[in-house]
Structure formats: structure tokens, C-alpha cells
Enzyme design. Structure first.
Site, short mmCIF file in Angstrom:
data_model
loop_
_atom_site.label_atom_id
_atom_site.label_comp_id
_atom_site.label_asym_id
_atom_site.label_seq_id
_atom_site.Cartn_x
_atom_site.Cartn_y
_atom_site.Cartn_z
N ASN A 1 2.10 1.67 -3.58
CA ASN A 1 1.19 1.77 -4.73
C ASN A 1 -0.11 2.51 -4.51
O ASN A 1 -0.77 2.89 -5.46
CB ASN A 1 0.84 0.36 -5.22
CG ASN A 1 2.05 -0.41 -5.66
OD1 ASN A 1 2.78 0.04 -6.54
ND2 ASN A 1 2.30 -1.54 -5.05
N TYR A 2 -0.52 2.67 -3.25
CA TYR A 2 -1.85 3.22 -3.02
C TYR A 2 -1.90 4.51 -2.22
O TYR A 2 -2.90 5.22 -2.27
CB TYR A 2 -2.73 2.18 -2.32
CG TYR A 2 -3.11 1.03 -3.22
CD1 TYR A 2 -4.05 1.21 -4.23
CD2 TYR A 2 -2.50 -0.20 -3.09
CE1 TYR A 2 -4.39 0.17 -5.07
CE2 TYR A 2 -2.84 -1.25 -3.94
CZ TYR A 2 -3.79 -1.06 -4.92
OH TYR A 2 -4.12 -2.10 -5.75
N LEU A 3 -0.88 4.76 -1.43
CA LEU A 3 -0.94 5.92 -0.56
C LEU A 3 -0.27 7.12 -1.21
O LEU A 3 0.92 7.07 -1.51
CB LEU A 3 -0.27 5.59 0.77
CG LEU A 3 -0.87 4.39 1.48
CD1 LEU A 3 -0.11 4.09 2.76
CD2 LEU A 3 -2.34 4.63 1.79
N SER B 1 0.84 -1.21 0.00
CA SER B 1 0.00 0.00 0.00
C SER B 1 0.87 1.25 0.00
O SER B 1 0.57 2.22 -0.68
CB SER B 1 -0.95 -0.01 1.19
OG SER B 1 -0.28 -0.29 2.37
#
Length: 775
Positions: free
Chosen positions: A732-734, A729
Site C-alpha cells: 500500500n505504501y511503497l 507497506s
DNA sequence: TACTCAACTTAGAAACCACGTC
DNA sequence: GACGTGGTTTCTAAGTTGAGTA
């Protein structure tokens, strides 16, 4: 391969969960479907019958990205100037806005900000349970055991481990002044060496910083163009096979059997994996044996007919020994290897993109090996063949120096396509997919895309209320397609599920995402554990990672699911009128650039931001702040179902840490006792010297308590992280700007939460983010 | 419109390496 | 200096998405 099965719902009690009940349906899947989405083709027909929604591209945010970015960049620069001026004026009298927070809420919450209806509050059961659990942990820790660490001018903890060591040693030195001169000299020398190394490191860092391509301050190319100049040296090929020495033999049916070079090479792939779970799996063994036989000579094929009769142990021992040998090499030899690797990296690991030196992510061609498909991949064990220059397509600019193929070879093709980002590609033989050589994550091309991704997710923030309102309205649509789309979107939004594309049966492991969920993947409970309308999810997602979750849903969603499941059986698609292209097409009509995966990015980032706000206590110590960050990160990892296999040494290392904690507690008790006695003695004798002893003992107690607190925080963090992977995360996501802003706001050193890889990847965010950034 | 496939992102495992401890 | 441990880096599988084609 280890199949993970950590339920999202409850991390603590996952061991008690019911066994996964799948492995059935495959035969059912091949049976005809009741209606609608029998398979890919039927779905399309359904779409035609239902008619298509008009595309309504959002009218806001129509400014071209480059233009927008330029304006933002100018604003940022201006702001930066102002800020730095302000900072100078304020000098060191920095103060922080202290927010009122409720530490009770600092729990790992698995969901989102409340929406307009308050519907997206975390499931009661989840949050309650977590809150309870957490109150007894670091919540108390951070409150009761405040630690004052030495801080530098910026408030950053500065007492590093080596420094502490130094300090302790210094104290010891004072106690024993009669050290041997030689030893002191040696120490001085190592100290000097250390300082020199540190200075060198710093210099290198500064140089790197100066060399960094600040692409985010430049204008973006027009649509589709990725570069204008690209030059590289081509890929590095796997080293040739080294035949076994004569002394190492392969045995068949108990007798030594010499193998042809080709068969021996493929045998070595299996032999090297003999201690891996893969080689015990039937599919792996069967696929391997079939492919191995293809590499054998006719004679070998006649003899070797049963894998069970093959004895690779001597080969296995040989390769193990080789590994050991490598590990035990002398310092000089290891240094030599390191230098050689560095040379290779310098020569092949970089390219010139628009005359900037950019690191290549994977410049080495994948060596031949056995395919390690995850979960129950039907092709695991198949032979991944050796890739030759004749398989490689080179991509570079016309006016660049074309890389030379290895002597005696030629490239499959050399092309000059600047609308793609790859430098070389080949088609692998197991799945027939194309593999690429691309740039490193810290490159301009990757960074630019990343930044864009987070900007799209931020844009969703302004549309999400309307989108949620729309899909709720659609729960009652007359069109089945629309209802299914609405419910699927609800899950994607609420649970951060992946889109779930159709997959070719028998070609890959049987995994699903939202749109490809089947009837057997959910169970409906009108009431469960005091909650109404509960849906139980149990399926294998990407990488065959189990997703298990019990979620109370809205009544209408529940009723719809009952409807979707009517007259269906195991193996049938839950959303038989829906596919990812249909869903994404609909999303595009709601917001430009919106696709299913944007919800994951959006919900991950917004959750981090909210959790950081909730969990960060301005009063808490630096380690506790970092623990809070990790907990916020963990909340996202749980939301996204990012799991990992517990480290093999986990139990042992945890036990070690616990015994260290116990020892430290003992030490503190003893130190306190001594302090008490010293105080008493000093009071009785009124001696200055004894008062100093008391002070010194006080410091000792305090130091030990700080150490204990740090260990306890570490233990909590480690325990909570046992099966959760935070890195995925984070990477790639935060939105990195949230983390950078948080670090700046609380003067936490960025290196405490981002290692060098992350800092490099997110250089753009580090450079442009101020404390007031809001996702 | 259905379908395929290229291109790219996301993912966990494994290998590697640096550092602390004995 | 050996060894263990944990963080970092590398590797490559497995997804998503969008464009091209029939």
C-alpha cells in the site's frame, strides 16, 4: 484479540517497556471540555472565529493527468525501444555502476531524508542503537561470508532447491551405480512429469501475459466515469445453515436442551469460536448473549437466561471433527472440491468491464457470523445477520445481462451508476455501514488509482521543502488554530501518523490518530536519556495497534505542546482547534491533491528508496541483497508502525532453524578436517586420483558454507521480522517502481521480492519501469 | 458551515495450500 | 504418505476522504 504493543522506537527491547496506561479516560471524556473543541460542533465554531485561509491552488503541474500520462507513455515507449536496441548491442557484456557505500549506515533507520535544516535526521538514540546492533549481524555476514552462487546470463541465481536436490541425487547416483532399474524408471517418469508441469505453468504464464489488459497504455476516462460497460453474475450467497445431527446436543444447566433451528444456528457461531480468546471477553459474551436471545423462541428465552450455564462443548467438538474430516479427505475428494471452487470462481469471480475480463475481489457475500471488532470494540460479539438477495443492490450497465437473483428471490435494487466502481452493495446490521463487492487489486480501476496515488506522492517531493518551511513558521503563529495545525502536520510528516478522524463515542474501539490525540496520549520530557525536548507517544491506533515512541522534537514544538496542554486534563483533545477536514483543506491549498495520508505514502516510498541506496552492497551475494531489500522494507514498516502478532510457531521454528545451523557448522568442521587429511595424503602419495578427491572435498566444504550462510541470513531475517508486517507497506505504501528498478539494477529476480499477487497488482509498474527510475 | 454518509483504501487475522522433511 | 512450516490468499474490520444536504 491479541493486542500488539511493539514500540516503534526500539524493536529489540520492547519487552522491557512500561505497561500501557490507558483504560481510564472514558468517564472523563463525557465531561465538558474546557474550550474550543468540546466536541464536533465547537470545533466548527472555532474555525469560524479564526477565519479561513484562502485556497491557493498550486499553479504548477496543471497538465491534465490523461494528457500527461499519454506523453509519458510515448516517451517510455520510445525509451524502451532505444534501450532494447542498446541492450542488444551490448549483448551479455552487461556491467553495473558500483556505488560507494558505507555499510556502517545500513541500519533500520526510522526516518526521512534530511530537510533543508537537517532536522529530519533520525533520532540519535534510535539510529545509534540500531547501528550497533546491526554491525554484529548481517553487516558482518555480508562482508565476511561472500557467497558465489551460480548465475545465469542475467546474473540471476539459478540453482533452485529442486535442482540442487537433483544435483545431490546425481552425485549419490554416481557413488551407487547399481540402482534398481524400476526405481530409475520411476524417477525418470516423475522427472518428466515435473518438466511437463513446469512447461504447462510457463505456457499458462505466457497466456496470462498475453491476456493482460494493458490499461496503462490507454487513455483515461473523463473525470468521474469509471466504466462504460459492466456485466457480472451477481454475488455468491453463503450456504444455508446445516442443522446439527440429533446426536450432538446443547446443554443448559447440565441438561440437554433442544434448540429451534434459528437459535441453534446462532449457537453454532459461538460454539465454533469456543477456543478463541473472543469468547472469554465480557463485552463479546454480553453482546452475543443479547443478540442470541433475540433469535430464540419465547420458550427458549424463558429458560436460557445465563450464558455461563450454556454448554456448547459437544457442538464445539462436532465442528472440530468436521474440520478434521475435511482435512483428512482423500486426494480425489479434495481435487473434486478444488474443481468445484474453481468452477464457482470462473462463473462468479469475474466480470466484464469495458469488454475486458476482470477478476472480482470479493464475490462471496459475508456469511452470518459474530462480529469480530478489534481491540475493545463495544459491539464485538453481536450477530452479523444473514444477507439475502433482498438486501443487495446490483450495479451494472443498462445494456448488460442483468444478473439473476436466486430462485424465489429478488434484488433490493438494480442500478446503473458508472461513476462508482462497485458491482454490488448491502448495508450490514452491526454498524450500519455499506459493504461492497469490488474488483481485485490487479484490475484496471484499482491499478489506475494506485498509480495516481504514487504520482501525487511524488509531486509532494517538489513541495515538501516549502511545506515544511511553512509549518515551521506557523509554529509561532498568533492563531492557536494555525499553531495546532502546524504541530499536527509536523507529526504527520515526521512520524507518519494517520490523520485521525473524529469517532462516534461508544460505537467503535477507542483508537486515535494525529488530530484526535488526547492529553493522556503524550508525555513531555524537557530532557530524557541525554536528549532534549522528548515527546513520549503512547496510544492505540488503527486496529487497536499500540503506537509507542519517544521522539526528540524541536524546541518550539515542545513549547507549543506545553501550551496546548495547559488547563487540560485526561480525556481532552490535544488539538482542540483542529480536525481532519480543516487540516486537509489547508493541505489542498498548499498542493493540489494533497491530503494527510499522502505524507505516509511519500515518506514510506522515499525511505525505501534511500534505504535501498544505503544498504545495497554491489559486492554482496544474492541472499544478502534480498536481506538488504527486506531491511529497507522493514525500515518503512517500522516507520508506519505495521505490526503483526508473532507467529504461534515462531519460537519452535526458530529453535529448529538454529539447531540446523549448529548441525551445519559441525558438518563444515568435519568436512574441513577430512579435506585437510585428504590434502596431506594426496601430497604424500602424489596420486592423480587423490587430487580429484581433494577437489571434490573442497567443493563439499564450499557448498556447506554456502548453505550455512543462507541459513544464517534466513535466521536473521526471520528474527527481525518477528513482530513486523512487511506486506502492508509493500502493498500500500511503497511505489512499486522503486522495487522494480532496484531489481533490474541489481539483476535480482522480481519474484524474489514480489509474489504473484504483487506482480499482478503492480503489472503497470513492472511494464513501465527502467533501472533509472527515481521516486 | 456542520454534519452525515458513500466510496474507497488500508489493515491484520485466519484460512488455505504448496512444499520440504522424515 | 503424514506432518509441519511458511508463504499466499481470502476475509472483513477500520481507517480516510470528499460530496451532498440542511
Amino acid at each position: 484479540m491479541t493486542q500488539l504493543s511493539l514500540p516503534v522506537e526500539d524493536l529489540v527491547s520492547f519487552h522491557n517497556l512500561p505497561e500501557k496506561a490507558r483504560d481510564k479516560k472514558k468517564k472523563l471524556k463525557s465531561e465538558p471540555k474546557p474550550e474550543g473543541k468540546a466536541k464536533k460542533k465547537d470545533k466548527g465554531k472555532a474555525a469560524v472565529q479564526d477565519g479561513e485561509t484562502q485556497r491557493q491552488r498550486g499553479k504548477e503541474n496543471n497538465m491534465p493527468v490523461a494528457e500527461e500520462r499519454e506523453i509519458k507513455s510515448d516517451k517510455r515507449k520510445e525509451k524502451k525501444k532505444k534501450d532494447s536496441k542498446k541492450k542488444k548491442e551490448k549483448n551479455s557484456s552487461e556491467h553495473y555502476e558500483i556505488q560507494q557505500q558505507d555499510p556502517q549506515t545500513s541500519s533500520v533507520i526510522v526516518k526521512l531524508e534530511p530537510d533543508e535544516d537537517g532536522d529530519f535526521a533520525p533520532a540519535k538514540k534510535q539510529s545509534k542503537g540500531k547501528k550497533r546492533a546491526r554491525q554484529g549481524e548481517a553487516g558482518e555476514l555480508s562482508k565476511s561470508k561472500k557467497v558465489k552462487l551460480e548465475e545465469d546470463a542475467d546474473g540471476v541465481e539459478t540453482e533452485t532447491k529442486p535442482q540442487k536436490k537433483k544435483k545431490i541425487k546425481k552425485e549419490e547416483g554416481n557413488k551407487k551405480p547399481k540402482k534398481e532399474e524400476g526405481a530409475i524408471k520411476a524417477k525418470k517418469k516423475t522427472q518428466e512429469e515435473k518438466e511437463a508441469a513446469a512447461a504447462l505453468k510457463l505456457k499458462k504464464k505466457e497466456e496470462e501475459e498475453q491476456m493482460r489488459w494493458r490499461w496503462w497504455e490507454e487513455e483515461k476516462y473523463e473525470d468521474g466515469i469509471k466504466w462504460k460497460f459492466l456485466e457480472h453474475e451477481g454475488p455468491v450467497f453463503a450456504p444455508p445453515y446445516e442443522p446439527l445431527p440429533d446426536s450432538v446436543k446443547f446443554y443448559y444447566d447440565g441438561k440437554p436442551l433442544p434448540l429451534s433451528l434459528q437459535a441453534e444456528e446462532v449457537a453454532s457461531f459461538f460454539a465454533k469460536m469456543l477456543d478463541h480468546e473472543y469468547t472469554t471477553k465480557e463485552i463479546f459474551r454480553n453482546n452475543y448473549f443479547m443478540d442470541w436471545r433475540k433469535e430464540m423462541t419465547l420458550e427458549e428465552r424463558m429458560v436460557i437466561t445465563d450464558l455461563a450455564k450454556c454448554d456448547f462443548t459437544e457442538m464445539f467438538t462436532y465442528y472440530k471433527g468436521k474440520m478434521e474430516e475435511k482435512k483428512n479427505k482423500s486426494k480425489e475428494d479434495k481435487l473434486k472440491i478444488k474443481e468445484e471452487n474453481e468452477k464457482l470462481l470462473q462463473e462468479y469471480g469475474y466480470c466484464s468491464m469495458d469488454h475486458h475480463r476482470e477478476r472480482i475481489g470479493n464475490f462471496k457475500i459475508e456469511p452470518p457470523a459474530l462480529f469480530r471488532g478489534r481491540g475493545d470494540h463495544p459491539k464485538q460479539g453481536m450477530l452479523k445477520k444473514r444477507i439475502l438477495p433482498e438486501d443487495i443492490i446490483i450495479n451494472c450497465s443498462k445494456d448488460s445481462k442483468i444478473p439473476e437473483p436466486p430462485p424465489g428471490h429478488k434484488w433490493k435494487e438494480v442500478r446503473h451508476d458508472n461513476t462508482v466502481t462497485w458491482l454490488a452493495s448491502w448495508t450490514e446490521n452491526v454498524q450500519g455501514s455499506v459493504k461492497y463487492i469490488m474488483l481485485n487489486a490487479n484490475s484496471k480501476l484499482k491499478g489506475e488509482k494506485d498509480w495516481e496515488k504514487y504520482e501525487v506522492a511524488r509531486k509532494l517531493k517538489h513541495h515538501v521543502v516549502t511545506i515544511r518551511k511553512t509549518y515551521r513558521e506557523n509554529f509561532k503563529s498568533k492563531e492557536m488554530k494555525v499553531r495546532q495545525r502546524a504541530v499536527a502536520l509536523y507529526f504527520i510528516d515526521k512520524l507518519a501518523l494517520r490523520a485521525g478522524n473524529e469517532k462516534e463515542e461508544g460505537e467503535t474501539a477507542d483508537t486515535v490518530g494525529c488530530c484526535s490525540l488526547r492529553v493522556e496520549h503524550i508525555k513531555l520530557y524537557p530532557e530524557l536519556d541525554g536528549d532534549k525536548y522528548v515527546v513520549e507517544f503512547d496510544f492505540l491506533g488503527k486496529d487497536s495497534i499500540r503506537y509507542y515512541n519517544k521522539v526528540p522534537v524541536e524546541k518550539q514544538v515542545f513549547k507549543n505542546l506545553q501550551l496546548f496542554m495547559e488547563n487540560k486534563q485526561e480525556g481532552d483533545d490535544l488539538f482542540d482547534r483542529l480536525s481532519t477536514p480543516l487540516l486537509n483543506k489547508h493541505l489542498q491549498s498548499l498542493m493540489e491533491g494533497l491530503t494527510a495520508k499522502v505524507f505516509r505514502t511519500y515518506n514510506a516510498s522515499i525511505t525505501l528508496q534511500q534505504q535501498l541506496q544505503e544498504l545495497t552492497d554491489p559486492e554482496e551475494s544474492m541472499p544478502s541483497k534480498i536481506l538488504s531489500y527486506n531491511r529497507a522494507n522493514r525500515a518503512v514498516a517500522i516507520l508506519c508502525n505495521h505490526q503483526r502478532a508473532p507467529p504461534k510457531t515462531f519460537d519452535q521454528s526458530m529453535a529448529n532453524l538454529k539447531s540446523k545451523i549448529d548441525a551445519k557448522k559441525e558438518q563444515i568442521l568435519l568436512a574441513k578436517k577430512e579435506l585437510k587429511e585428504a590434502k596431506k595424503e594426496a601430497k604424500e602419495k602424489e596420486s592423480e586420483k587423490l587430487n580429484k578427491v581433494v577437489e571434490s572435498k573442497k567443493r563439499g566444504v564450499q557448498r556447506a558454507e554456502e548453505q550455512l550462510m543462507r541459513m544464517e541470513v534466513q535466521a536473521t531475517d526471520r528474527e527481525e521480522n518477528k513482530q513486523i508486517a512487511l506486506s502492508t507497506s509493500k502493498l500500500n505504501y511503497l511505489d512499486p517502481r522503486i522495487s522494480v528498478a532496484w531489481c533490474k539494477k541489481w539483476t535480482v529476480g522480481l519474484e524474489k521480492i514480489y509474489n504473484k499477487t504483487y506482480r499482478d497488482k503492480f503489472a503497470w509498474a513492472v511494464d513501465m519501469t527502467e533501472t533509472d527510475f527515481i521516486f
